[in-house]
Design a protein around this motif. Structure first.
Motif, PDB file in Angstrom:
ATOM      1  N   TYR A 134       0.720   6.503  -2.569  1.00  0.00           N
ATOM      2  CA  TYR A 134      -0.087   6.771  -1.145  1.00  0.00           C
ATOM      3  C   TYR A 134       0.809   7.852  -0.626  1.00  0.00           C
ATOM      4  O   TYR A 134       0.265   8.994   0.078  1.00  0.00           O
ATOM      5  CB  TYR A 134       0.458   5.425  -0.367  1.00  0.00           C
ATOM      6  CG  TYR A 134       0.072   5.388   1.059  1.00  0.00           C
ATOM      7  CD1 TYR A 134      -1.197   4.869   1.398  1.00  0.00           C
ATOM      8  CD2 TYR A 134       0.782   5.933   2.005  1.00  0.00           C
ATOM      9  CE1 TYR A 134      -1.647   4.744   2.621  1.00  0.00           C
ATOM     10  CE2 TYR A 134       0.569   5.873   3.257  1.00  0.00           C
ATOM     11  CZ  TYR A 134      -0.692   5.108   3.684  1.00  0.00           C
ATOM     12  OH  TYR A 134      -1.127   5.173   4.961  1.00  0.00           O
ATOM     13  N   TYR A 139      -6.854   2.621   4.081  1.00  0.00           N
ATOM     14  CA  TYR A 139      -6.144   1.248   3.858  1.00  0.00           C
ATOM     15  C   TYR A 139      -5.846   0.540   5.129  1.00  0.00           C
ATOM     16  O   TYR A 139      -5.865  -0.695   5.132  1.00  0.00           O
ATOM     17  CB  TYR A 139      -5.047   1.720   3.117  1.00  0.00           C
ATOM     18  CG  TYR A 139      -5.309   1.867   1.419  1.00  0.00           C
ATOM     19  CD1 TYR A 139      -6.158   1.236   0.955  1.00  0.00           C
ATOM     20  CD2 TYR A 139      -4.774   3.006   0.761  1.00  0.00           C
ATOM     21  CE1 TYR A 139      -6.461   1.187  -0.555  1.00  0.00           C
ATOM     22  CE2 TYR A 139      -4.848   3.043  -0.439  1.00  0.00           C
ATOM     23  CZ  TYR A 139      -6.067   2.340  -1.319  1.00  0.00           C
ATOM     24  OH  TYR A 139      -6.236   2.582  -2.422  1.00  0.00           O
ATOM     25  N   TRP A 163       0.880  -1.091  -0.057  1.00  0.00           N
ATOM     26  CA  TRP A 163       0.102  -0.105   0.182  1.00  0.00           C
ATOM     27  C   TRP A 163       0.922   1.327  -0.115  1.00  0.00           C
ATOM     28  O   TRP A 163       0.341   2.140  -0.642  1.00  0.00           O
ATOM     29  CB  TRP A 163      -0.882   0.075   1.487  1.00  0.00           C
ATOM     30  CG  TRP A 163      -2.427  -0.566   0.848  1.00  0.00           C
ATOM     31  CD1 TRP A 163      -3.389  -0.182   0.743  1.00  0.00           C
ATOM     32  CD2 TRP A 163      -2.347  -1.993   0.671  1.00  0.00           C
ATOM     33  NE1 TRP A 163      -4.211  -0.954   0.463  1.00  0.00           N
ATOM     34  CE2 TRP A 163      -3.706  -2.417   0.637  1.00  0.00           C
ATOM     35  CE3 TRP A 163      -1.677  -3.048   0.981  1.00  0.00           C
ATOM     36  CZ2 TRP A 163      -4.442  -3.580   0.510  1.00  0.00           C
ATOM     37  CZ3 TRP A 163      -2.336  -4.396   0.884  1.00  0.00           C
ATOM     38  CH2 TRP A 163      -3.438  -4.768   0.572  1.00  0.00           C
ATOM     39  N   THR A 219      -1.448  11.389  -0.426  1.00  0.00           N
ATOM     40  CA  THR A 219      -1.594  11.732   1.009  1.00  0.00           C
ATOM     41  C   THR A 219      -1.254  13.332   1.333  1.00  0.00           C
ATOM     42  O   THR A 219      -1.859  14.251   1.677  1.00  0.00           O
ATOM     43  CB  THR A 219      -0.990  11.022   2.002  1.00  0.00           C
ATOM     44  OG1 THR A 219      -1.434   9.700   1.673  1.00  0.00           O
ATOM     45  CG2 THR A 219      -1.571  11.395   3.454  1.00  0.00           C
ATOM     46  N   ALA A 225      -6.829   7.903   2.803  1.00  0.00           N
ATOM     47  CA  ALA A 225      -5.974   6.795   2.278  1.00  0.00           C
ATOM     48  C   ALA A 225      -5.278   6.108   3.165  1.00  0.00           C
ATOM     49  O   ALA A 225      -5.491   4.971   3.650  1.00  0.00           O
ATOM     50  CB  ALA A 225      -4.918   7.092   1.130  1.00  0.00           C
ATOM     51  N   CYS A 253       0.814   1.301   7.914  1.00  0.00           N
ATOM     52  CA  CYS A 253       0.253   2.121   6.888  1.00  0.00           C
ATOM     53  C   CYS A 253       0.160   3.497   7.754  1.00  0.00           C
ATOM     54  O   CYS A 253       0.541   4.454   6.993  1.00  0.00           O
ATOM     55  CB  CYS A 253      -1.091   1.526   6.415  1.00  0.00           C
ATOM     56  SG  CYS A 253      -0.923   0.743   5.024  1.00  0.00           S
TER      57      CYS A 253
END
Length: 592
Positions: A70, A94, A65, A74, A90, A284
């Motif tokens: 990503y 995620y 991810w 972001t 996100a 993440c």
């Protein structure tokens, strides 16, 4: 080309050589993996001999991810006026996707011994339906790879004055090469290096950017207008349903991806697969922190005091590049190049995973199970190598040639959510669904989603959902004004639910009509209700070890995890179920 650019190229070259070296080392180290257990080489390439441990597994699942899209995306949303942190969905979307995947999907998929995400669909709905479901899955992986390679080219061109096309081609070639050589092992081990690079590269940059005299206090700019609206952002009441729709898309639509299940299925046990999902969820969130801070720094900068110029990035249509722009103009050169190397590494970590996933599904579910059940293991390995090359080349070509690569990625990720997710729930948790329901669900989902239109592709809607509005989109550079239809209704999630209900309803309707005799058996042309013991169904239930062992009767895998640790992540009855040794399990029926 100035001296600084030479330093920049040297920094990027260093990262690339490091990643290539790790990829080749991983391939060499594991070249005989699985041979002693008699595992097919093709399966070793796809799921790494099912012996990926906690450390490497946790990193590779996080890196799936945490890629270029990503960290850039972001930062972009935190920076964008009118959006801000409230719309940077996100990281949480995620992370929750991994938690939901770990709680409900990882265990049934891993304990049944599947090799790809499409296996249960082909087992339940037949090889034709498996082929249909391959289409949105493939589109998602290819367009995702193309989108992040495109982002890489743009990022590199901001800081290092080199040709975008050359940078994209070189990056893609390196990722394709080590994926070709080592399969999942190379992808997993390079993910560990790439994640370290991203973490160090971005965290080293943040303090330098924060201390730049052009940057005001980000705590104040979070709540007050300084150079633009506060970066904390807000959700207007009329946008609430759109926000919920997008969040559900990330949380639930992030599950039915082969890149995720490739890691789940490579774990050494079902319990490990769950633990890896929870570790990656935490990873993440941690990895998103520097991106959020860089977006906030961008929103708190007086660009007039920097070499960038008086016109801020948002007015040059460069908001999507805010992360490399902050690295370039607010950090010393050596720091910006280190950060840039990290971003390049992030992109490659996502591209290699997607290319391997697409080729795994094609080689196993399309080539082997649909066309060549008698194919040898060597043949499957060569098909995988060719398709890694073809899909990698396709993604690279799309990154270079189409300006609408992001629109294609948005639409295909929506199709994964609307079509594949409800079918995955049906195939794993709903008894009695069949191919008729699956076809109906596919058509429902496709029409309802495409009907809503896609502004990024200039695709007009033919279904106007309640609350739609006509809006103007202005291009700052050209001054052009586009009229677009914006759907304020959560139509993506409604399409997904309609697809799921359509599957259940049509499955039970077909079952009733055939079993009650209202329809003659000769009309069961998909062999989905009456022909339970046809040769077609034999093919479906015997997907493993070249049609010799039924999937449902595979021996469970013993967890290599201590019971105390495992118990904190899963129910005790699950462990008891997995702990039964192969000798205790029912005899595996070998089909004639």
């Amino acid at each position: 080309m100035t001296g600084i650019h030479v330093e920049g190229l040297a920094a990027i070259a260093l990262f690339y050589v490091l990643i290539l070296a790790v990829g080749i080392w991983a391939a060499w180290k594991n070249k005989h993996a699985g041979e002693s257990e008699g595992t097919d080489r093709s399966e070793t390439i796809m799921v790494g001999g099912r012996d990926i441990g906690l450390f490497v597994g946790g990193f590779t699942m996080t890196a799936t991810w945490v890629g270029g899209g990503y960290i850039n995306g972001t930062a972009e949303y935190v920076y964008l006026p009118g959006y801000g942190l409230a719309w940077a969905q996100a990281p949480f979307g995620y992370a929750l996707s991994l938690v939901v995947g770990g709680l409900f999907f990882a265990k049934p998929m891993r304990s049944r011994g599947y090799v790809t995400m499409l296996d249960p669909f082909q087992q339940m709905y037949g090889k034709r339906m498996g082929g249909l479901l391959f289409i949105p899955a493939l589109m998602g992986e290819i367009f995702w790879s193309a989108a992040i390679l495109s982002a890489l080219g743009a990022t590199l061109s901001v800081i290092v004055d080199i040709n975008i096309k050359m940078s994209v081609v070189i990056s893609a070639c390196i990722a394709i090469f080590y994926t070709l050589v080592g399969g999942l092992y190379s992808v997993a081990y390079t993910d560990v290096v790439q994640l370290f690079c991203i973490f160090l590269g971005l965290w080293v940059s943040v303090p330098f950017a924060l201390s730049n005299p052009a940057v005001s206090d980000i705590r104040i700019s979070a709540v007050k207008d300084i150079y633009q609206s506060p970066w904390k952002g807000n959700i207007k009441s009329e946008d609430t349903w759109v926000w919920i729709d997008n969040f559900c898309l990330l949380m639930l639509g992030g599950i039915p991806w082969q890149v995720y299940f490739q890691r789940v299925l490579s774990a050494s046990s079902a319990t490990y697969a769950q633990v890896l999902s929870f570790m990656a969820a935490a990873g993440c969130l941690v990895m998103a922190i520097p991106s959020v801070m860089i977006g906030a720094i961008g929103a708190s900068t007086d660009w007039n005091q920097t070499a960038y110029g008086s016109v801020p990035p948002k007015e040059r249509d460069q908001a999507d590049m805010i992360l490399p722009i902050v690295l370039q103009y607010l950090c010393p050169p050596f720091v910006s190049f280190f950060g840039l190397g990290a971003v390049s590494a992030a992109v490659m970590s996502s591209a290699d995973s997607s290319i391997l996933s697409a080729s795994s599904m094609f080689a196993r579910n399309i080539y082997q199970l649909a066309f060549r059940q008698s194919a040898s293991d060597t043949e499957i390995v060569w098909v995988m190598r060719v398709t890694i090359f073809v899909f990698g080349g396709l993604a690279t070509a799309m990154a270079l040639l189409t300006g609408t690569v992001y629109g294609l990625w948005y639409l295909s990720s929506d199709l994964v959510y609307v079509i594949i997710f409800p079918q995955l729930i049906s195939v794993l948790f709903v008894k009695g669904t069949n191919t008729y329901g699956s076809v109906a669900a596919y058509i429902f989902g496709l029409i309802l989603r495409i009907g809503g239109g896609e502004p990024y592709l200039s695709l007009p809607p033919f279904i106007y959902y309640p609350g739609w509005q006509m809006e103007e989109r202005v291009h700052h550079l050209t001054g052009e004004v586009d009229q677009i239809v914006v759907q304020k209704f959560p139509f993506k999630t409604v399409s997904m639910l309609a697809s799921f209900l359509g599957n259940v309803a049509f499955s039970y309707l077909a079952k009733y009509l055939f079993e009650s005799g209202k329809l003659s058996p000769k009309y069961d042309f998909l062999d989905a209700v009456l022909a339970k013991h046809s040769i077609e169904n034999m093919d479906k239930t015997t997907l493993v070890n070249r049609n010799t062992i039924a999937l449902s009767e595979l021996a469970p895998v013993k967890p290599r995890l201590s019971v105390q640790l495992a118990a904190t992540f899963t129910r005790r009855d699950t462990l008891a179920e997995e702990d039964s040794s192969p000798e205790d399990s029912p005899t595996r029926e070998v089909l004639d």
